[in-house]
Motif scaffolding. Sequence first.
Motif, PDB file in Angstrom:
ATOM      1  N   VAL A 116     -51.077  -4.413  27.145  1.00 25.12           N
ATOM      2  CA  VAL A 116     -51.048  -5.612  27.982  1.00 25.12           C
ATOM      3  C   VAL A 116     -50.596  -5.270  29.398  1.00 25.12           C
ATOM      4  CG1 VAL A 116     -50.027  -7.902  28.309  1.00 25.12           C
ATOM      5  CG2 VAL A 116     -50.486  -7.064  25.994  1.00 25.12           C
ATOM      6  N   ALA A 117     -51.295  -5.836  30.365  1.00 25.65           N
ATOM      7  CA  ALA A 117     -50.837  -5.813  31.751  1.00 25.65           C
ATOM      8  C   ALA A 117     -50.998  -7.218  32.306  1.00 25.65           C
ATOM      9  CB  ALA A 117     -51.642  -4.816  32.582  1.00 25.65           C
ATOM     10  N   GLY A 118     -50.052  -7.641  33.134  1.00 25.25           N
ATOM     11  CA  GLY A 118     -50.126  -8.994  33.669  1.00 25.25           C
ATOM     12  C   GLY A 118     -48.972  -9.305  34.593  1.00 25.25           C
ATOM     13  N   GLU A 119     -48.578 -10.580  34.611  1.00 22.49           N
ATOM     14  CA  GLU A 119     -47.524 -11.051  35.499  1.00 22.49           C
ATOM     15  C   GLU A 119     -46.479 -11.825  34.702  1.00 22.49           C
ATOM     16  OE1 GLU A 119     -50.594 -11.809  39.226  1.00 22.49           O
ATOM     17  OE2 GLU A 119     -50.213 -13.376  37.732  1.00 22.49           O
ATOM     18  N   VAL A 120     -45.231 -11.626  35.033  1.00 22.70           N
ATOM     19  CA  VAL A 120     -44.151 -12.353  34.371  1.00 22.70           C
ATOM     20  C   VAL A 120     -44.259 -13.827  34.747  1.00 22.70           C
ATOM     21  CG1 VAL A 120     -41.656 -12.639  34.183  1.00 22.70           C
ATOM     22  CG2 VAL A 120     -42.646 -10.340  34.360  1.00 22.70           C
ATOM     23  N   GLU A 121     -44.266 -14.721  33.728  1.00 26.31           N
ATOM     24  CA  GLU A 121     -44.382 -16.146  34.026  1.00 26.31           C
ATOM     25  C   GLU A 121     -43.196 -16.967  33.529  1.00 26.31           C
ATOM     26  OE1 GLU A 121     -47.938 -17.801  32.403  1.00 26.31           O
ATOM     27  OE2 GLU A 121     -47.329 -17.530  30.313  1.00 26.31           O
ATOM     28  N   ALA A 122     -42.345 -16.400  32.669  1.00 26.12           N
ATOM     29  CA  ALA A 122     -41.159 -17.132  32.211  1.00 26.12           C
ATOM     30  C   ALA A 122     -40.135 -16.153  31.677  1.00 26.12           C
ATOM     31  CB  ALA A 122     -41.531 -18.155  31.133  1.00 26.12           C
ATOM     32  N   GLY A 163     -30.603 -14.911  29.263  1.00 29.20           N
ATOM     33  CA  GLY A 163     -29.943 -13.627  29.420  1.00 29.20           C
ATOM     34  C   GLY A 163     -30.744 -12.567  30.149  1.00 29.20           C
ATOM     35  N   VAL A 164     -31.972 -12.863  30.545  1.00 24.72           N
ATOM     36  CA  VAL A 164     -32.788 -11.879  31.245  1.00 24.72           C
ATOM     37  C   VAL A 164     -32.445 -11.900  32.735  1.00 24.72           C
ATOM     38  CG1 VAL A 164     -35.122 -11.162  31.885  1.00 24.72           C
ATOM     39  CG2 VAL A 164     -34.664 -12.012  29.577  1.00 24.72           C
ATOM     40  N   GLU A 165     -32.088 -10.747  33.266  1.00 30.52           N
ATOM     41  CA  GLU A 165     -31.731 -10.629  34.675  1.00 30.52           C
ATOM     42  C   GLU A 165     -32.481  -9.459  35.300  1.00 30.52           C
ATOM     43  OE1 GLU A 165     -27.523 -10.168  34.772  1.00 30.52           O
ATOM     44  OE2 GLU A 165     -27.098 -12.239  34.167  1.00 30.52           O
ATOM     45  N   GLY A 166     -32.621  -9.509  36.608  1.00 29.33           N
ATOM     46  CA  GLY A 166     -33.235  -8.409  37.335  1.00 29.33           C
ATOM     47  C   GLY A 166     -34.752  -8.378  37.287  1.00 29.33           C
ATOM     48  N   ILE A 167     -35.363  -9.426  36.749  1.00 28.86           N
ATOM     49  CA  ILE A 167     -36.822  -9.520  36.692  1.00 28.86           C
ATOM     50  C   ILE A 167     -37.232 -10.819  37.359  1.00 28.86           C
ATOM     51  CG2 ILE A 167     -38.845  -9.703  35.186  1.00 28.86           C
ATOM     52  CD1 ILE A 167     -37.319  -8.096  33.096  1.00 28.86           C
ATOM     53  N   GLU A 168     -38.200 -10.764  38.244  1.00 28.78           N
ATOM     54  CA  GLU A 168     -38.643 -11.948  38.961  1.00 28.78           C
ATOM     55  C   GLU A 168     -39.931 -12.493  38.366  1.00 28.78           C
ATOM     56  OE1 GLU A 168     -39.017 -11.288  43.106  1.00 28.78           O
ATOM     57  OE2 GLU A 168     -36.929 -10.656  43.391  1.00 28.78           O
ATOM     58  N   VAL A 169     -40.001 -13.801  38.263  1.00 28.08           N
ATOM     59  CA  VAL A 169     -41.244 -14.455  37.856  1.00 28.08           C
ATOM     60  C   VAL A 169     -42.337 -14.098  38.877  1.00 28.08           C
ATOM     61  CG1 VAL A 169     -42.404 -16.679  37.542  1.00 28.08           C
ATOM     62  CG2 VAL A 169     -40.103 -16.327  36.637  1.00 28.08           C
ATOM     63  N   GLY A 170     -43.499 -13.754  38.391  1.00 26.68           N
ATOM     64  CA  GLY A 170     -44.600 -13.335  39.255  1.00 26.68           C
ATOM     65  C   GLY A 170     -44.731 -11.835  39.395  1.00 26.68           C
ATOM     66  N   SER A 171     -43.752 -11.077  38.889  1.00 28.35           N
ATOM     67  CA  SER A 171     -43.815  -9.618  38.988  1.00 28.35           C
ATOM     68  C   SER A 171     -44.998  -9.053  38.199  1.00 28.35           C
ATOM     69  CB  SER A 171     -42.519  -8.991  38.446  1.00 28.35           C
ATOM     70  OG  SER A 171     -41.395  -9.424  39.165  1.00 28.35           O
ATOM     71  N   ARG A 172     -45.669  -8.064  38.772  1.00 26.31           N
ATOM     72  CA  ARG A 172     -46.746  -7.354  38.085  1.00 26.31           C
ATOM     73  C   ARG A 172     -46.125  -6.335  37.132  1.00 26.31           C
ATOM     74  NH1 ARG A 172     -51.775  -6.275  40.391  1.00 26.31           N
ATOM     75  NH2 ARG A 172     -51.345  -4.042  40.191  1.00 26.31           N
ATOM     76  N   VAL A 173     -46.578  -6.341  35.873  1.00 19.52           N
ATOM     77  CA  VAL A 173     -45.963  -5.462  34.875  1.00 19.52           C
ATOM     78  C   VAL A 173     -47.019  -4.933  33.902  1.00 19.52           C
ATOM     79  CG1 VAL A 173     -43.707  -6.590  34.939  1.00 19.52           C
ATOM     80  CG2 VAL A 173     -45.462  -7.426  33.349  1.00 19.52           C
ATOM     81  N   VAL A 174     -46.676  -3.832  33.264  1.00 22.43           N
ATOM     82  CA  VAL A 174     -47.392  -3.326  32.100  1.00 22.43           C
ATOM     83  C   VAL A 174     -46.372  -3.242  30.980  1.00 22.43           C
ATOM     84  CG1 VAL A 174     -47.001  -0.897  32.715  1.00 22.43           C
ATOM     85  CG2 VAL A 174     -48.916  -1.508  31.231  1.00 22.43           C
ATOM     86  N   ALA A 192     -54.221  -0.274  33.964  1.00 26.28           N
ATOM     87  CA  ALA A 192     -52.933  -0.177  33.266  1.00 26.28           C
ATOM     88  C   ALA A 192     -53.075  -0.548  31.799  1.00 26.28           C
ATOM     89  CB  ALA A 192     -51.908  -1.075  33.952  1.00 26.28           C
ATOM     90  N   ALA A 193     -53.847  -1.604  31.512  1.00 28.99           N
ATOM     91  CA  ALA A 193     -54.003  -2.063  30.131  1.00 28.99           C
ATOM     92  C   ALA A 193     -54.776  -1.072  29.282  1.00 28.99           C
ATOM     93  CB  ALA A 193     -54.698  -3.423  30.106  1.00 28.99           C
TER      94      ALA A 193
END
Length: 344
Positions: A64-70, A74-85, A143-144
């Motif tokens: 999976v590759a995509g964008e963080v949407e929620a 307890g999750v810190e240091g990750i921004e919504v909208g970030s591109r990730v694999v 990436a996927a």
Amino acid sequence: MNAAFFRRHGGPEVVEFGPVPTPQPGAGQVRVRVRAASLNHLDLWVRRGLPVAIPLPHVGGSDVAGEVEALGPGVEGIEVGSRVVVDPSLDYDWYDTPAPGGALPARPFAVLGEHCWGGFAESVVVPAANLMALPEGVPFQRAAAAGLVFVTAWHALLARARLQPGERVLITGGSGGVSTAAIQIARRAGAQVFVVTSGGDSVERVRALGAHVVFDRLEGPWGKALWAETGKRGVDVVLDSVGQALWPDLLRALAPYGRLVTYGGTTGPEGATSIPLVFWKQLSILGSTMGTPADFRRVMDLVFRGELSPVIHDVLPLREARAAHETLEAGHVFGKIVLIPEDD
């Protein structure tokens, strides 16, 4: 949300496309908006039914590759909208931290899309720890297509077989996703690469990836040809996922002190083994599955930098997941099939 899923085990005909509940991230989890997900042979095995029972209906897809949407609690240091694999290996440190007395831990190793819902959907929930930032210049599809196959090949060749520069390695099933990754990794490690594949087109494509010697199994006994090409010595390492149909030939192909690394058995689980051959040649038979988080990040960084490149056979809309299963099962794929949601 829409997803490709199945309600019962069987052939490609059981794959459906339609609405399923949108998952909500729990503690330590994130929900990723899927921009690309790729098919693996693992998805075929899960669909057919594995010895491990899974709840149905099931959504497959390990890559999976995509964008963080929620974000979950307890999750810190990750921004919504970030591109990730996403690293598809869940709790892989199980292998490195056995419980006292050899007992199984409470949370054994699992694979995204096998033991839990995966990425053949518009969204997927994964552990935040399994995210790796995806640079802006790297397409989601690239990436996927890389994750599972490259980490599997990297771990098998470098961590398990401990492939060394100048050694000879034989890779079977040359058109498969892991094999196309392994050819590149073995070349980068300084090995001499021999590959078994089938068909003239596949032979040329495998050669273009960097294989030094390619055998077309449809053209005759490749074992004799390999024996001649290696000066009647054999190879130091075999990397195999074919299993039963080739097992005796692969043991014979090994040089003294050779290592056979298996990560699958597409033709069957039983391998006829000549025990005298194993002890006289002092062979090692090694199993390998997926790879550690460190393996994943190391090999994906090389993919991001363009030093390794996943082979993409085709890109299809997610709603055509059943057709993708049919094509992969028929053996008509060189590399990976990538699925993307309709609005992408």
